[in-house]
Design a protein around this motif. Sequence first.
Motif, PDB file in Angstrom:
ATOM      1  N   VAL A  21       0.794  -1.117   0.005  1.00 30.21           N
ATOM      2  CA  VAL A  21       0.036  -0.073  -0.069  1.00 30.21           C
ATOM      3  C   VAL A  21       0.880   1.159   0.190  1.00 30.21           C
ATOM      4  CG1 VAL A  21      -1.840   1.453   1.485  1.00 30.21           C
ATOM      5  CG2 VAL A  21      -1.668  -1.055   1.288  1.00 30.21           C
ATOM      6  N   VAL A  22       0.493   2.344  -0.703  1.00 29.51           N
ATOM      7  CA  VAL A  22       1.178   3.449  -0.632  1.00 29.51           C
ATOM      8  C   VAL A  22       0.509   4.490   0.533  1.00 29.51           C
ATOM      9  CG1 VAL A  22       1.919   5.337  -2.160  1.00 29.51           C
ATOM     10  CG2 VAL A  22       2.154   3.232  -3.127  1.00 29.51           C
ATOM     11  N   PHE A  23       1.317   5.026   1.366  1.00 31.31           N
ATOM     12  CA  PHE A  23       0.492   6.004   2.096  1.00 31.31           C
ATOM     13  C   PHE A  23       1.132   7.319   1.577  1.00 31.31           C
ATOM     14  CE2 PHE A  23       0.260   2.386   4.732  1.00 31.31           C
ATOM     15  CZ  PHE A  23      -0.951   2.635   5.390  1.00 31.31           C
ATOM     16  N   ARG A  24       0.336   8.427   1.498  1.00 31.45           N
ATOM     17  CA  ARG A  24       0.644   9.619   0.860  1.00 31.45           C
ATOM     18  C   ARG A  24       0.281  10.780   1.839  1.00 31.45           C
ATOM     19  NH1 ARG A  24      -1.974  10.557  -4.926  1.00 31.45           N
ATOM     20  NH2 ARG A  24      -3.890  10.183  -3.383  1.00 31.45           N
ATOM     21  N   ASP A  25       1.126  11.621   2.050  1.00 29.44           N
ATOM     22  CA  ASP A  25       1.189  12.909   2.774  1.00 29.44           C
ATOM     23  C   ASP A  25       1.067  14.175   1.861  1.00 29.44           C
ATOM     24  OD1 ASP A  25       1.275  14.821   4.620  1.00 29.44           O
ATOM     25  OD2 ASP A  25       2.735  14.322   5.709  1.00 29.44           O
ATOM     26  N   ARG A  26      -0.067  14.550   1.595  1.00 29.31           N
ATOM     27  CA  ARG A  26      -0.297  15.424   0.663  1.00 29.31           C
ATOM     28  C   ARG A  26       0.333  16.509   0.942  1.00 29.31           C
ATOM     29  NH1 ARG A  26      -3.979  15.022  -3.778  1.00 29.31           N
ATOM     30  NH2 ARG A  26      -4.874  13.031  -3.954  1.00 29.31           N
ATOM     31  N   ALA A  27       0.360  17.033   2.409  1.00 29.60           N
ATOM     32  CA  ALA A  27       0.803  18.455   2.856  1.00 29.60           C
ATOM     33  C   ALA A  27       2.302  18.406   2.618  1.00 29.60           C
ATOM     34  CB  ALA A  27       0.677  18.816   4.406  1.00 29.60           C
ATOM     35  N   ALA A  28       2.974  17.277   2.728  1.00 31.40           N
ATOM     36  CA  ALA A  28       4.366  17.443   2.541  1.00 31.40           C
ATOM     37  C   ALA A  28       4.919  16.988   1.183  1.00 31.40           C
ATOM     38  CB  ALA A  28       5.121  16.511   3.724  1.00 31.40           C
ATOM     39  N   GLY A  29       3.848  16.358   0.662  1.00 29.74           N
ATOM     40  CA  GLY A  29       4.275  16.028  -0.896  1.00 29.74           C
ATOM     41  C   GLY A  29       5.053  14.751  -0.978  1.00 29.74           C
ATOM     42  N   TYR A  30       5.054  14.080   0.206  1.00 32.69           N
ATOM     43  CA  TYR A  30       5.745  12.739   0.374  1.00 32.69           C
ATOM     44  C   TYR A  30       4.894  11.518   0.647  1.00 32.69           C
ATOM     45  CZ  TYR A  30       8.722   9.633   3.036  1.00 32.69           C
ATOM     46  OH  TYR A  30       9.501   8.530   3.588  1.00 32.69           O
ATOM     47  N   ALA A  31       5.179  10.462  -0.249  1.00 35.53           N
ATOM     48  CA  ALA A  31       4.643   9.148  -0.388  1.00 35.53           C
ATOM     49  C   ALA A  31       5.596   8.069  -0.180  1.00 35.53           C
ATOM     50  CB  ALA A  31       3.934   8.806  -1.734  1.00 35.53           C
ATOM     51  N   PHE A  32       5.092   6.957   0.514  1.00 36.19           N
ATOM     52  CA  PHE A  32       5.894   5.831   0.685  1.00 36.19           C
ATOM     53  C   PHE A  32       5.355   4.351   0.664  1.00 36.19           C
ATOM     54  CE2 PHE A  32       4.493   7.072   4.805  1.00 36.19           C
ATOM     55  CZ  PHE A  32       4.314   6.048   5.249  1.00 36.19           C
ATOM     56  N   LEU A  33       5.962   3.356   0.073  1.00 37.24           N
ATOM     57  CA  LEU A  33       5.405   2.232  -0.134  1.00 37.24           C
ATOM     58  C   LEU A  33       5.647   1.105   0.968  1.00 37.24           C
ATOM     59  CD1 LEU A  33       3.768   0.151  -2.168  1.00 37.24           C
ATOM     60  CD2 LEU A  33       6.146  -0.127  -3.118  1.00 37.24           C
ATOM     61  N   THR A  34       4.819   0.530   1.597  1.00 33.55           N
ATOM     62  CA  THR A  34       4.919  -0.443   2.472  1.00 33.55           C
ATOM     63  C   THR A  34       3.886  -1.348   2.416  1.00 33.55           C
ATOM     64  OG1 THR A  34       5.255  -0.660   4.925  1.00 33.55           O
ATOM     65  CG2 THR A  34       3.581   0.839   4.094  1.00 33.55           C
ATOM     66  N   LYS A  35       3.878  -2.431   3.409  1.00 34.22           N
ATOM     67  CA  LYS A  35       2.829  -3.368   3.422  1.00 34.22           C
ATOM     68  C   LYS A  35       1.688  -3.195   4.387  1.00 34.22           C
ATOM     69  CE  LYS A  35       4.718  -7.257   1.016  1.00 34.22           C
ATOM     70  NZ  LYS A  35       4.947  -8.585   1.244  1.00 34.22           N
TER      71      LYS A  35
END
Length: 87
Positions: A12-26
């Motif tokens: 799953v990708v978790f995305r922080d729109r405020a910081a413009g950051y996303a990371f892929l994890t399980k």
Amino acid sequence: MQQDKHPDYHPVVFRDRAAGYAFLTKSTARSEQTIEWDDGQSYPVIDVEISSESHPFYTGKARTVDTEGRIARFERRYGTADGGEPG
């Protein structure tokens, strides 16, 4: 591992729109929205309000609280804990 006893654990990708950051994890979290990741695969995406990229503790922008000033102000206003005047 017994069948049908454990939740589906998938990328799953978790995305922080405020910081413009996303990371892929399980995770076992589910989402109908998807995003195309750097590897060309499409993954479910979950938008979060705050992550390590935007949290004040991790970014070094945490505010410090002046607890001594608060205590002194309280004692001036209401006296000390033993019932006497501040001193």
